[in-house]
Design a protein around this motif. Structure first.
Motif, PDB file in Angstrom:
ATOM      1  N   LEU A   1     162.715 -24.426  32.609  1.00 42.14           N
ATOM      2  CA  LEU A   1     162.548 -22.975  32.708  1.00 42.14           C
ATOM      3  C   LEU A   1     163.322 -22.271  31.605  1.00 42.14           C
ATOM      4  N   ARG A   2     164.546 -22.695  31.343  1.00 48.06           N
ATOM      5  CA  ARG A   2     165.345 -22.024  30.322  1.00 48.06           C
ATOM      6  C   ARG A   2     164.678 -22.116  28.951  1.00 48.06           C
ATOM      7  N   ASP A   3     164.098 -23.260  28.641  1.00 49.03           N
ATOM      8  CA  ASP A   3     163.430 -23.407  27.343  1.00 49.03           C
ATOM      9  C   ASP A   3     162.217 -22.482  27.254  1.00 49.03           C
ATOM     10  N   ARG A   4     161.480 -22.365  28.360  1.00 43.60           N
ATOM     11  CA  ARG A   4     160.306 -21.484  28.345  1.00 43.60           C
ATOM     12  C   ARG A   4     160.719 -20.023  28.227  1.00 43.60           C
ATOM     13  N   VAL A   5     161.814 -19.648  28.896  1.00 40.60           N
ATOM     14  CA  VAL A   5     162.321 -18.273  28.798  1.00 40.60           C
ATOM     15  C   VAL A   5     162.791 -17.982  27.379  1.00 40.60           C
ATOM     16  N   THR A   6     163.478 -18.938  26.768  1.00 41.60           N
ATOM     17  CA  THR A   6     163.958 -18.752  25.397  1.00 41.60           C
ATOM     18  C   THR A   6     162.787 -18.582  24.431  1.00 41.60           C
ATOM     19  N   ALA A   7     161.777 -19.435  24.557  1.00 43.46           N
ATOM     20  CA  ALA A   7     160.606 -19.334  23.676  1.00 43.46           C
ATOM     21  C   ALA A   7     159.877 -18.010  23.884  1.00 43.46           C
ATOM     22  N   ALA A   8     159.794 -17.566  25.140  1.00 46.59           N
ATOM     23  CA  ALA A   8     159.102 -16.312  25.426  1.00 46.59           C
ATOM     24  C   ALA A   8     159.850 -15.126  24.833  1.00 46.59           C
ATOM     25  N   MET A   9     161.167 -15.104  24.953  1.00 41.50           N
ATOM     26  CA  MET A   9     161.929 -13.976  24.416  1.00 41.50           C
ATOM     27  C   MET A   9     161.894 -13.957  22.892  1.00 41.50           C
ATOM     28  N   GLN A  10     161.747 -15.119  22.262  1.00 36.71           N
ATOM     29  CA  GLN A  10     161.573 -15.122  20.812  1.00 36.71           C
ATOM     30  C   GLN A  10     160.246 -14.469  20.437  1.00 36.71           C
ATOM     31  N   GLN A  11     159.218 -14.735  21.221  1.00 33.17           N
ATOM     32  CA  GLN A  11     157.934 -14.089  20.950  1.00 33.17           C
ATOM     33  C   GLN A  11     158.002 -12.581  21.188  1.00 33.17           C
ATOM     34  N   VAL A  12     158.778 -12.168  22.182  1.00 31.13           N
ATOM     35  CA  VAL A  12     158.984 -10.733  22.412  1.00 31.13           C
ATOM     36  C   VAL A  12     159.681 -10.111  21.201  1.00 31.13           C
TER      37      VAL A  12
ATOM     38  N   THR B   1     170.588 -12.957  16.990  1.00 31.22           N
ATOM     39  CA  THR B   1     171.189 -12.041  17.951  1.00 31.22           C
ATOM     40  C   THR B   1     170.833 -12.559  19.338  1.00 31.22           C
ATOM     41  N   THR B   2     171.075 -11.770  20.358  1.00 35.48           N
ATOM     42  CA  THR B   2     170.684 -12.152  21.711  1.00 35.48           C
ATOM     43  C   THR B   2     169.945 -10.989  22.364  1.00 35.48           C
ATOM     44  N   MET B   3     169.053 -11.312  23.284  1.00 39.77           N
ATOM     45  CA  MET B   3     168.354 -10.323  24.092  1.00 39.77           C
ATOM     46  C   MET B   3     168.400 -10.773  25.544  1.00 39.77           C
TER      47      MET B   3
ATOM     48  N   SER C   1     175.325  -7.244  27.974  1.00 37.88           N
ATOM     49  CA  SER C   1     176.173  -8.207  28.676  1.00 37.88           C
ATOM     50  C   SER C   1     176.791  -9.231  27.736  1.00 37.88           C
ATOM     51  N   GLY C   2     176.150  -9.462  26.591  1.00 35.89           N
ATOM     52  CA  GLY C   2     176.630 -10.498  25.679  1.00 35.89           C
ATOM     53  C   GLY C   2     176.297 -11.905  26.131  1.00 35.89           C
ATOM     54  N   ALA C   3     175.519 -12.028  27.190  1.00 33.13           N
ATOM     55  CA  ALA C   3     175.183 -13.353  27.742  1.00 33.13           C
ATOM     56  C   ALA C   3     173.681 -13.591  27.719  1.00 33.13           C
ATOM     57  N   GLY C   4     172.990 -12.989  26.748  1.00 31.56           N
ATOM     58  CA  GLY C   4     171.544 -13.071  26.701  1.00 31.56           C
ATOM     59  C   GLY C   4     171.021 -14.327  26.034  1.00 31.56           C
ATOM     60  N   ILE C   5     169.735 -14.306  25.728  1.00 33.69           N
ATOM     61  CA  ILE C   5     169.022 -15.437  25.143  1.00 33.69           C
ATOM     62  C   ILE C   5     169.106 -15.340  23.618  1.00 33.69           C
ATOM     63  N   PRO C   6     169.495 -16.412  22.925  1.00 33.54           N
ATOM     64  CA  PRO C   6     169.524 -16.360  21.452  1.00 33.54           C
ATOM     65  C   PRO C   6     168.118 -16.210  20.877  1.00 33.54           C
ATOM     66  N   VAL C   7     167.948 -15.242  19.971  1.00 34.85           N
ATOM     67  CA  VAL C   7     166.675 -15.041  19.292  1.00 34.85           C
ATOM     68  C   VAL C   7     166.951 -14.705  17.835  1.00 34.85           C
ATOM     69  N   THR C   8     165.921 -14.851  17.030  1.00 33.07           N
ATOM     70  CA  THR C   8     165.962 -14.369  15.649  1.00 33.07           C
ATOM     71  C   THR C   8     165.179 -13.072  15.600  1.00 33.07           C
ATOM     72  N   PHE C   9     165.828 -12.009  15.136  1.00 30.09           N
ATOM     73  CA  PHE C   9     165.236 -10.671  15.127  1.00 30.09           C
ATOM     74  C   PHE C   9     165.393 -10.101  13.730  1.00 30.09           C
ATOM     75  N   PHE C  10     164.287  -9.862  13.054  1.00 29.04           N
ATOM     76  CA  PHE C  10     164.295  -9.443  11.656  1.00 29.04           C
ATOM     77  C   PHE C  10     165.107 -10.418  10.793  1.00 29.04           C
ATOM     78  N   GLY C  11     164.934 -11.713  11.082  1.00 30.73           N
ATOM     79  CA  GLY C  11     165.533 -12.746  10.257  1.00 30.73           C
ATOM     80  C   GLY C  11     166.987 -13.034  10.528  1.00 30.73           C
ATOM     81  N   ARG C  12     167.580 -12.393  11.515  1.00 28.98           N
ATOM     82  CA  ARG C  12     168.990 -12.618  11.828  1.00 28.98           C
ATOM     83  C   ARG C  12     169.145 -12.974  13.303  1.00 28.98           C
TER      84      ARG C  12
END
Length: 309
Positions: free
Chosen positions: A264-275, A219-221, A206-217
């Motif tokens: 809630l948004r902050d908790r979702v963002t932190a959780a997706m970073q852990q994922v 992206t969004t999930m 969708s391009g509207a996901g949660i910002p995360v760092t994945f392998f050091g770069r």
């Protein structure tokens, strides 16, 4: 739709249908050898998807591999991807007992603990190994279906074919869009009743996901897994499927917390970073089983090397 488009759709659906029929009747060693050769051939030809996979794997390995070693890893990854399709075509005719016996789940205790607590479970998965085989194992373990979401494909007949395939394996499938009821509503009801769902989340279509760092770069999930867990009290478990010799391994990570103070948004963002972190840990151990031929990081295109920023 134009006549040419209709013809293309019929050919696409017909090709998958023929594959399902033909691969099932081949002796398994012949099918394995043929798909492994096909994966190696695709890697040598180096189409756009293969080039993107190569660039993605270069990021996963932190740019440490020389060109020849990266090419070899890409070849193994294409053969792993080909194995996924070979098994997908053959799964409806494979005995469940054999699949279950050849599968194991490190971290299974995290899943069992959530079930013992009467909680729903959200498995968040990347496109790795064979997630359909993991689904067969899960249906057998639960003694009933889990719920998953299917992205709509073109043509519609192909979408229906994939839904029928997965439902034939014992899963319950709802469309991401265009269903009688919103998929998010059905997922919340299912999880609130203590059900289990599996969601592939390493690509944000969708391009509207949660910002995360994945392998050091960056992206969004999709944030759906964490949001659903927060809204329903379900356990959020990152899991990665891998091939293990002739069998399968499903690595389950400890539950990711989604409750607590804060927005809630902050908790979702932190959780997706852990994922994302959990995915990276396990994918890095066996990167050839990560099957992503599309762009994950905006700045990493086909043929790029990890050193180029």
């Amino acid at each position: 739709m134009s006549r040419a488009g209709q013809l293309r759709d019929r050919l696409t659906d017909g090709g998958y249908a023929a594959g399902w029929r033909a691969v099932r009747v081949l002796p398994e060693p012949v099918a394995r050898a043929a798909f492994a050769a096909g994966g190696a051939l695709a890697a040598r030809r180096g189409g756009r998807g293969v080039q993107q996979l190569r660039a993605n794997l270069d990021v996963v390995t932190a740019g440490r591999l020389e060109d020849d070693a990266l090419a070899e890893l890409t070849r193994r990854a294409m053969q792993s991807y080909a194995r996924y399709w070979m098994e997908a075509f053959r799964l409806p005719s494979m005995r469940t007992e054999r699949l279950v016996a050849a599968s194991h789940m490190p971290g299974q205790e995290h899943f069992e603990q959530a079930l013992a607590q009467g909680r729903g479970v959200v498995f968040a998965l990347p496109h790795s190994g064979n997630w359909d085989t993991a689904g067969v194992w899960l249906v057998d373990f639960l003694g009933g279906p889990f719920l998953t979401v299917a992205e709509r494909l073109r043509p519609e007949s192909l979408f229906r074919r994939f839904v029928a395939f997965r439902e034939g394996l014992g899963m319950r499938v709802v469309p991401l869009t265009g269903g009688e009821r919103p998929s998010s509503t059905m997922l919340k009801e299912w999880l609130s009743a203590g059900g289990t769902t599996c969601l592939l989340v390493d690509r944000d279509l969708s391009g509207a996901g949660i910002p995360v760092t994945f392998f050091g770069r960056r992206t969004t999930m999709p944030g759906g897994p964490a949001l659903l867990a927060a809204q329903t009290g379900a356990a959020l478990l990152p899991a990665v499927c891998q091939f293990d010799g002739d069998g399968w391994r499903f690595v389950v990570h400890p539950p990711v917390p989604v409750d607590g103070p804060g927005r809630l948004r902050d908790r979702v963002t932190a959780a997706m970073q852990q994922v994302a972190d959990a995915f990276a840990t396990t994918i890095a151990e066996q990167p050839e089983d990560w099957h992503v031929l599309g762009r994950i990081w905006p700045e990493v295109g086909p043929g790029d090397r990890a050193g180029a920023r």
